[in-house]
Scaffold this motif. Sequence first.
Motif, PDB file in Angstrom:
ATOM      1  N   LEU A 148       0.814  -1.221   0.000  1.00  0.00           N
ATOM      2  CA  LEU A 148       0.000   0.000   0.000  1.00  0.00           C
ATOM      3  C   LEU A 148       0.845   1.267   0.000  1.00  0.00           C
ATOM      4  O   LEU A 148       0.303   2.364  -0.145  1.00  0.00           O
ATOM      5  CB  LEU A 148      -0.931  -0.004   1.213  1.00  0.00           C
ATOM      6  CG  LEU A 148      -1.932  -1.164   1.302  1.00  0.00           C
ATOM      7  CD1 LEU A 148      -2.746  -1.056   2.578  1.00  0.00           C
ATOM      8  CD2 LEU A 148      -2.848  -1.166   0.086  1.00  0.00           C
ATOM      9  N   VAL A 149       2.168   1.130   0.170  1.00  0.00           N
ATOM     10  CA  VAL A 149       3.038   2.300   0.185  1.00  0.00           C
ATOM     11  C   VAL A 149       3.107   2.901  -1.220  1.00  0.00           C
ATOM     12  O   VAL A 149       3.437   2.200  -2.184  1.00  0.00           O
ATOM     13  CB  VAL A 149       4.454   1.919   0.660  1.00  0.00           C
ATOM     14  CG1 VAL A 149       5.382   3.125   0.606  1.00  0.00           C
ATOM     15  CG2 VAL A 149       4.389   1.342   2.075  1.00  0.00           C
ATOM     16  N   PRO A 150       2.786   4.184  -1.374  1.00  0.00           N
ATOM     17  CA  PRO A 150       2.830   4.803  -2.708  1.00  0.00           C
ATOM     18  C   PRO A 150       4.231   4.752  -3.299  1.00  0.00           C
ATOM     19  O   PRO A 150       5.225   5.000  -2.622  1.00  0.00           O
ATOM     20  CB  PRO A 150       2.382   6.248  -2.436  1.00  0.00           C
ATOM     21  CG  PRO A 150       1.636   6.191  -1.146  1.00  0.00           C
ATOM     22  CD  PRO A 150       2.283   5.110  -0.341  1.00  0.00           C
ATOM     23  N   GLY A 151       4.311   4.424  -4.573  1.00  0.00           N
ATOM     24  CA  GLY A 151       5.584   4.347  -5.261  1.00  0.00           C
ATOM     25  C   GLY A 151       6.292   3.026  -5.118  1.00  0.00           C
ATOM     26  O   GLY A 151       7.202   2.714  -5.895  1.00  0.00           O
ATOM     27  N   LEU A 152       5.920   2.236  -4.127  1.00  0.00           N
ATOM     28  CA  LEU A 152       6.549   0.946  -3.913  1.00  0.00           C
ATOM     29  C   LEU A 152       5.628  -0.205  -4.303  1.00  0.00           C
ATOM     30  O   LEU A 152       6.066  -1.183  -4.913  1.00  0.00           O
ATOM     31  CB  LEU A 152       6.977   0.798  -2.444  1.00  0.00           C
ATOM     32  CG  LEU A 152       7.769  -0.458  -2.079  1.00  0.00           C
ATOM     33  CD1 LEU A 152       9.095  -0.495  -2.844  1.00  0.00           C
ATOM     34  CD2 LEU A 152       8.028  -0.512  -0.571  1.00  0.00           C
ATOM     35  N   GLY A 153       4.351  -0.084  -3.942  1.00  0.00           N
ATOM     36  CA  GLY A 153       3.396  -1.131  -4.269  1.00  0.00           C
ATOM     37  C   GLY A 153       3.005  -1.113  -5.738  1.00  0.00           C
ATOM     38  O   GLY A 153       3.022  -0.066  -6.396  1.00  0.00           O
ATOM     39  N   ARG A 154       2.664  -2.285  -6.252  1.00  0.00           N
ATOM     40  CA  ARG A 154       2.245  -2.427  -7.644  1.00  0.00           C
ATOM     41  C   ARG A 154       0.930  -3.197  -7.703  1.00  0.00           C
ATOM     42  O   ARG A 154       0.704  -4.125  -6.919  1.00  0.00           O
ATOM     43  CB  ARG A 154       3.300  -3.178  -8.462  1.00  0.00           C
ATOM     44  CG  ARG A 154       4.587  -2.395  -8.688  1.00  0.00           C
ATOM     45  CD  ARG A 154       5.558  -3.185  -9.539  1.00  0.00           C
ATOM     46  NE  ARG A 154       6.779  -2.430  -9.810  1.00  0.00           N
ATOM     47  CZ  ARG A 154       7.803  -2.911 -10.505  1.00  0.00           C
ATOM     48  NH1 ARG A 154       7.755  -4.147 -10.993  1.00  0.00           N
ATOM     49  NH2 ARG A 154       8.872  -2.169 -10.712  1.00  0.00           N
ATOM     50  N   THR A 155       0.080  -2.807  -8.644  1.00  0.00           N
ATOM     51  CA  THR A 155      -1.180  -3.493  -8.869  1.00  0.00           C
ATOM     52  C   THR A 155      -1.035  -4.359 -10.115  1.00  0.00           C
ATOM     53  O   THR A 155      -0.783  -3.859 -11.209  1.00  0.00           O
ATOM     54  CB  THR A 155      -2.334  -2.493  -9.058  1.00  0.00           C
ATOM     55  OG1 THR A 155      -2.445  -1.676  -7.882  1.00  0.00           O
ATOM     56  CG2 THR A 155      -3.646  -3.226  -9.289  1.00  0.00           C
ATOM     57  N   ILE A 161      -0.819  -6.456  -4.320  1.00  0.00           N
ATOM     58  CA  ILE A 161      -0.144  -7.307  -3.348  1.00  0.00           C
ATOM     59  C   ILE A 161       1.345  -7.421  -3.656  1.00  0.00           C
ATOM     60  O   ILE A 161       2.033  -8.262  -3.069  1.00  0.00           O
ATOM     61  CB  ILE A 161      -0.769  -8.716  -3.323  1.00  0.00           C
ATOM     62  CG1 ILE A 161      -0.724  -9.347  -4.717  1.00  0.00           C
ATOM     63  CG2 ILE A 161      -2.190  -8.668  -2.801  1.00  0.00           C
ATOM     64  CD1 ILE A 161      -1.232 -10.770  -4.763  1.00  0.00           C
ATOM     65  N   TRP A 162       1.855  -6.563  -4.545  1.00  0.00           N
ATOM     66  CA  TRP A 162       3.243  -6.661  -4.976  1.00  0.00           C
ATOM     67  C   TRP A 162       4.000  -5.400  -4.609  1.00  0.00           C
ATOM     68  O   TRP A 162       3.423  -4.319  -4.554  1.00  0.00           O
ATOM     69  CB  TRP A 162       3.328  -6.865  -6.492  1.00  0.00           C
ATOM     70  CG  TRP A 162       2.592  -8.065  -6.979  1.00  0.00           C
ATOM     71  CD1 TRP A 162       1.259  -8.139  -7.294  1.00  0.00           C
ATOM     72  CD2 TRP A 162       3.123  -9.369  -7.205  1.00  0.00           C
ATOM     73  NE1 TRP A 162       0.934  -9.399  -7.704  1.00  0.00           N
ATOM     74  CE2 TRP A 162       2.066 -10.182  -7.660  1.00  0.00           C
ATOM     75  CE3 TRP A 162       4.397  -9.923  -7.076  1.00  0.00           C
ATOM     76  CZ2 TRP A 162       2.242 -11.515  -7.976  1.00  0.00           C
ATOM     77  CZ3 TRP A 162       4.568 -11.258  -7.392  1.00  0.00           C
ATOM     78  CH2 TRP A 162       3.503 -12.045  -7.837  1.00  0.00           C
ATOM     79  N   VAL A 163       5.281  -5.558  -4.369  1.00  0.00           N
ATOM     80  CA  VAL A 163       6.198  -4.426  -4.268  1.00  0.00           C
ATOM     81  C   VAL A 163       7.251  -4.618  -5.349  1.00  0.00           C
ATOM     82  O   VAL A 163       7.633  -5.761  -5.673  1.00  0.00           O
ATOM     83  CB  VAL A 163       6.852  -4.316  -2.882  1.00  0.00           C
ATOM     84  CG1 VAL A 163       5.814  -4.033  -1.811  1.00  0.00           C
ATOM     85  CG2 VAL A 163       7.637  -5.578  -2.543  1.00  0.00           C
ATOM     86  N   GLY A 164       7.718  -3.531  -5.922  1.00  0.00           N
ATOM     87  CA  GLY A 164       8.658  -3.652  -7.022  1.00  0.00           C
ATOM     88  C   GLY A 164       9.720  -2.581  -7.002  1.00  0.00           C
ATOM     89  O   GLY A 164       9.469  -1.440  -6.584  1.00  0.00           O
ATOM     90  N   VAL A 165      10.898  -2.955  -7.437  1.00  0.00           N
ATOM     91  CA  VAL A 165      12.017  -2.033  -7.629  1.00  0.00           C
ATOM     92  C   VAL A 165      12.568  -2.313  -9.023  1.00  0.00           C
ATOM     93  O   VAL A 165      13.137  -3.380  -9.271  1.00  0.00           O
ATOM     94  CB  VAL A 165      13.119  -2.217  -6.571  1.00  0.00           C
ATOM     95  CG1 VAL A 165      14.268  -1.264  -6.849  1.00  0.00           C
ATOM     96  CG2 VAL A 165      12.564  -2.005  -5.174  1.00  0.00           C
ATOM     97  N   GLY A 166      12.385  -1.384  -9.922  1.00  0.00           N
ATOM     98  CA  GLY A 166      12.807  -1.606 -11.305  1.00  0.00           C
ATOM     99  C   GLY A 166      11.972  -2.694 -11.942  1.00  0.00           C
ATOM    100  O   GLY A 166      10.737  -2.670 -11.901  1.00  0.00           O
ATOM    101  N   ASP A 167      12.655  -3.687 -12.523  1.00  0.00           N
ATOM    102  CA  ASP A 167      11.959  -4.795 -13.160  1.00  0.00           C
ATOM    103  C   ASP A 167      11.659  -5.939 -12.197  1.00  0.00           C
ATOM    104  O   ASP A 167      11.002  -6.919 -12.583  1.00  0.00           O
ATOM    105  CB  ASP A 167      12.793  -5.337 -14.332  1.00  0.00           C
ATOM    106  CG  ASP A 167      12.946  -4.316 -15.452  1.00  0.00           C
ATOM    107  OD1 ASP A 167      12.031  -3.476 -15.592  1.00  0.00           O
ATOM    108  OD2 ASP A 167      13.976  -4.371 -16.171  1.00  0.00           O
ATOM    109  N   LEU A 168      12.128  -5.848 -10.963  1.00  0.00           N
ATOM    110  CA  LEU A 168      11.926  -6.908  -9.991  1.00  0.00           C
ATOM    111  C   LEU A 168      10.673  -6.635  -9.174  1.00  0.00           C
ATOM    112  O   LEU A 168      10.400  -5.499  -8.782  1.00  0.00           O
ATOM    113  CB  LEU A 168      13.134  -7.027  -9.054  1.00  0.00           C
ATOM    114  CG  LEU A 168      14.474  -7.387  -9.712  1.00  0.00           C
ATOM    115  CD1 LEU A 168      15.580  -7.397  -8.662  1.00  0.00           C
ATOM    116  CD2 LEU A 168      14.392  -8.740 -10.416  1.00  0.00           C
ATOM    117  N   SER A 169       9.914  -7.682  -8.923  1.00  0.00           N
ATOM    118  CA  SER A 169       8.723  -7.566  -8.088  1.00  0.00           C
ATOM    119  C   SER A 169       8.681  -8.732  -7.118  1.00  0.00           C
ATOM    120  O   SER A 169       9.206  -9.813  -7.402  1.00  0.00           O
ATOM    121  CB  SER A 169       7.450  -7.547  -8.950  1.00  0.00           C
ATOM    122  OG  SER A 169       7.352  -8.727  -9.724  1.00  0.00           O
TER     123      SER A 169
END
Length: 458
Positions: A148-155, A161-169
């Motif tokens: 739920l953290v803005p900029g970190l979470g991905r839909t 339910i995902w967090v991502g940095v670059g191409d990694l999730s």
Amino acid sequence: MATVLPVYPTTRRNVELALVLGAVLIACGAWAVVGLTAEGALPAGLAPYGGGLGALAVVLHLLLRWRAPHADPLLLPVATLLNGLGLVMIHRLDLAEGTGAASRQFVWSALGVAAAGAVVVLVRDHRVLRRYTFTAMVAGLVLLLLPLVPGLGRTINGARIWVGVGDLSFQPGELAKIALAVFFAGYLVVHRDALSLTGTKVLLLRLPRARDLGPILLAWLVSVGVLVLQRDLGTSLLFFGLFVAVLYVSTERVSWIVLGLALFAAGALFAATTMSHVRSRVDAWLHPFEAGNADGGAYQLVQGLYGMANGGLIGTGLDRGRPDIVPYANSDFVYAAFGEELGLVGLFALLLLYVVLVERGMRTAIGVRDGFGKLLAAGLAFSVALQVFVVVGGVTRVIPLTGLTTPFLAAGGSSLVSNWIVVALLLRVSDLARRPAPEVRDGPEPGDTAATQVVRLP
């Protein structure tokens, strides 16, 4: 006078090694069948794949010989076989879809085995984890809410339910279930007397006191919050089911099960009537073949059912079906892919592997001598059982689809790593459960000094 010699139980490590090598051979044979069917020759990646999988399993086996010689001998072979068969099916789907998911999954397999090895080496005694009961609670909730953290979470696919940095999730909820299992075991081993011995009897049930309802109500509210904020039905069900199961094991009170089912039914009814994404899944479950559903929200489910029906009793054979028609066949519907190409017999064989995995976990819970270990092993084993039930039930249309992944079989790094950690913790607990009890003497033996301990480990 007859001399009584101590009997030391066998560790079964040689049996484990033989079963591990057998599991690797079965997975390599399946990989070879895919190559022979698709290309008419042994696949070029057979040696690296088989050697890599075998090396990972043998290294973990050697660590168990060193750090946990009395650990259960069946957990590692079963996990290795499931992981290997999952890699085979992902590779088979790669050939049809032109993707490289199998190579990524192998990397995640290596990371998962490395994480399991780290747990076996660093956690010398599982009872140490009890000191971090509330730390585990905080860690679990932080991991659960991290997407739920803005900029970190991905839909992805409608679920946040995902967090991502670059191409990694990564899906942090998979690790959250382990942290919360530690918290539930540590909390309930302290408070189980208050939860099991007090309360008011109503009809045939003994209901807990209102002040004792706090933990289960908090678990219910958090699970509903996950469902609302992250649109994740699967994690919500897994989290709440895990808590109620450990609560029942610790108290042996049926009233907690009844109360938990009532709260879950209330939450499910609320979600089905007020949340569009849950309502659409329920509608696809109830009416998958209706006009519009079969080509819309229920398309994945319908194609999976058609594929399993095409497989029949013994399946079409590896690489002779069309599981690639099903969307997300290598993750959400990998069980349906196995059903088409291995048939009902293959599906039952996979279920029996899970039954063995869960049964050994429950046997560990029964055999271990401390309350925290009992609750931890039971909670971890039940989490695997519940996850398999939810996934298989959704694919076979017993219950609505939830979005969880099949342990060890499905593509997904977070699920694979977390399930290897679960196996490592069960191995660690089983080592203490199967270890011979200390030999206690009534008095000092000749030659003992005052500093000599009276408890001698065999």
